[in-house]
Write a protein that holds these residues in place. Structure first.
Motif, PDB file in Angstrom:
ATOM      1  N   UNK A 163       1.076  -1.255  -0.001  1.00 49.11           N
ATOM      2  CA  UNK A 163      -0.076  -0.025   0.122  1.00 49.11           C
ATOM      3  C   UNK A 163       0.769   1.326   0.021  1.00 49.11           C
ATOM      4  N   UNK A 164       2.247   1.220   0.399  1.00 53.23           N
ATOM      5  CA  UNK A 164       3.053   2.247   0.428  1.00 53.23           C
ATOM      6  C   UNK A 164       4.275   2.096  -0.563  1.00 53.23           C
ATOM      7  N   UNK A 165       4.204   2.604  -1.764  1.00 56.33           N
ATOM      8  CA  UNK A 165       5.158   2.217  -2.673  1.00 56.33           C
ATOM      9  C   UNK A 165       6.197   3.347  -2.874  1.00 56.33           C
ATOM     10  N   UNK A 166       6.474   4.130  -1.602  1.00 58.11           N
ATOM     11  CA  UNK A 166       7.727   5.127  -1.670  1.00 58.11           C
ATOM     12  C   UNK A 166       9.077   4.671  -1.866  1.00 58.11           C
ATOM     13  N   UNK A 167       9.955   5.315  -2.444  1.00 62.80           N
ATOM     14  CA  UNK A 167      11.206   5.129  -2.825  1.00 62.80           C
ATOM     15  C   UNK A 167      12.195   6.295  -2.275  1.00 62.80           C
ATOM     16  N   UNK A 168      13.259   6.074  -1.980  1.00 63.43           N
ATOM     17  CA  UNK A 168      14.410   6.864  -1.467  1.00 63.43           C
ATOM     18  C   UNK A 168      15.427   7.072  -2.367  1.00 63.43           C
ATOM     19  N   UNK A 169      15.799   8.477  -2.786  1.00 61.84           N
ATOM     20  CA  UNK A 169      16.890   8.872  -3.585  1.00 61.84           C
ATOM     21  C   UNK A 169      18.005   9.292  -2.705  1.00 61.84           C
ATOM     22  N   UNK A 170      19.282   8.635  -3.092  1.00 61.23           N
ATOM     23  CA  UNK A 170      20.500   9.198  -2.335  1.00 61.23           C
ATOM     24  C   UNK A 170      21.185  10.249  -3.339  1.00 61.23           C
ATOM     25  N   UNK A 171      21.609  11.071  -2.356  1.00 61.34           N
ATOM     26  CA  UNK A 171      22.500  12.165  -3.332  1.00 61.34           C
ATOM     27  C   UNK A 171      21.816  12.685  -4.666  1.00 61.34           C
ATOM     28  N   UNK A 172      20.839  13.423  -4.046  1.00 60.56           N
ATOM     29  CA  UNK A 172      19.909  14.236  -4.947  1.00 60.56           C
ATOM     30  C   UNK A 172      20.939  15.201  -5.935  1.00 60.56           C
ATOM     31  N   UNK A 173      20.679  15.133  -7.420  1.00 58.53           N
ATOM     32  CA  UNK A 173      21.280  16.072  -8.072  1.00 58.53           C
ATOM     33  C   UNK A 173      20.209  16.999  -8.953  1.00 58.53           C
ATOM     34  N   UNK A 174      20.761  17.920  -9.491  1.00 57.47           N
ATOM     35  CA  UNK A 174      19.893  18.860 -10.149  1.00 57.47           C
ATOM     36  C   UNK A 174      19.221  18.120 -11.330  1.00 57.47           C
ATOM     37  N   UNK A 175      19.788  17.272 -12.117  1.00 55.56           N
ATOM     38  CA  UNK A 175      19.179  16.421 -13.285  1.00 55.56           C
ATOM     39  C   UNK A 175      18.145  15.671 -12.694  1.00 55.56           C
ATOM     40  N   UNK A 176      17.662  15.426 -11.299  1.00 54.50           N
ATOM     41  CA  UNK A 176      16.731  14.680 -10.789  1.00 54.50           C
ATOM     42  C   UNK A 176      15.461  15.621 -11.015  1.00 54.50           C
ATOM     43  N   UNK A 177      15.467  16.870 -11.126  1.00 55.13           N
ATOM     44  CA  UNK A 177      14.222  17.556 -11.396  1.00 55.13           C
ATOM     45  C   UNK A 177      13.392  16.949 -12.580  1.00 55.13           C
ATOM     46  N   UNK A 178      12.198  17.120 -12.455  1.00 59.08           N
ATOM     47  CA  UNK A 178      11.194  16.264 -13.471  1.00 59.08           C
ATOM     48  C   UNK A 178       9.930  15.814 -12.948  1.00 59.08           C
ATOM     49  N   UNK A 179       9.332  15.135 -13.701  1.00 57.21           N
ATOM     50  CA  UNK A 179       7.997  14.421 -13.309  1.00 57.21           C
ATOM     51  C   UNK A 179       8.351  13.157 -13.093  1.00 57.21           C
TER      52      UNK A 179
END
Length: 211
Positions: free
Chosen positions: A107-123
């Protein structure tokens, strides 16, 4: 009370205790955060609650990503039978499952991103594929959630946070003003009652003197 009556009372209580022990916490769908900070971790939230909580089910979760300079979604990540798989090379070794654990009834499908970069901006698009398992048949349902994520150099306060804080201070000031007004009103009422009592006392003394 006879032993039979005591047993009749204990049986429902035992059933209630057993039912309480087996029940799970309620599922609540909340909007995900949409502002990530560069070089830090960020949770991509995605929750899809079952409409029939008593029906057993199994589900898979697929994530898709479309960068700000792209026009189509690319498959990003999947979680099926408690096995995660990252399919987009841009996110290799940076994604971790942060959703429901030790169950296929996701029921919870969340994920976690490590070391976020500006290229991760989007939809980002999160898709639940759920199979409800009834006694004599199975029923397929799907749920999709889409949201935009912006990566910023440092965390900024949203308008909602600012407005809520302003409203909090306005409420505090309003309560203080109301308390002051109530205190003044009560003081005047007590003072007026005291003056009335003094006048009555003086009037009684004057009456006695005339007698």
């Amino acid at each position: 009370m006879s032993s039979v009556q005591e047993l009749q009372l204990l049986v429902p209580l035992a059933l209630l205790v057993l039912q309480a022990a087996l029940c799970r916490g309620a599922c609540v769908e909340v909007d995900p955060d949409t502002e990530a900070v560069a070089n830090e971790g960020f949770k991509l939230g995605c929750i899809s609650c079952k409409m029939r909580g008593e029906v057993p089910a199994r589900a898979t979760v697929d994530w898709y990503f479309m960068a700000s300079d792209e026009t189509e979604f690319t498959h990003l990540y999947s979680y099926e039978e408690q096995r995660p798989y990252t399919s987009d090379p841009r996110f290799f070794d940076r994604l971790h499952w942060n959703g429901s654990k030790y169950t296929e009834d996701l029921q919870d499908g969340s994920i976690y991103i490590l070391n976020v970069t500006f290229n991760d901006t989007g939809t980002y698009k999160c898709m639940f594929s759920r199979t409800l398992m009834y006694t004599n048949y199975e029923f397929q349902t799907n749920a999709t959630k889409i949201f935009n994520v912006t990566v910023v150099p440092k965390l900024t306060r949203g308008m909602a946070s600012i407005l809520s804080e302003v409203m909090m201070y306005v409420s505090i000031i309003g309560l203080q003003v109301w308390l002051v007004v109530e205190m003044i009103y009560c003081y005047r009422k007590i003072a007026a009652a005291g003056e009335e009592a003094l006048r009555e006392s003086a009037s009684r003394k004057s009456s006695k003197l005339h007698l």
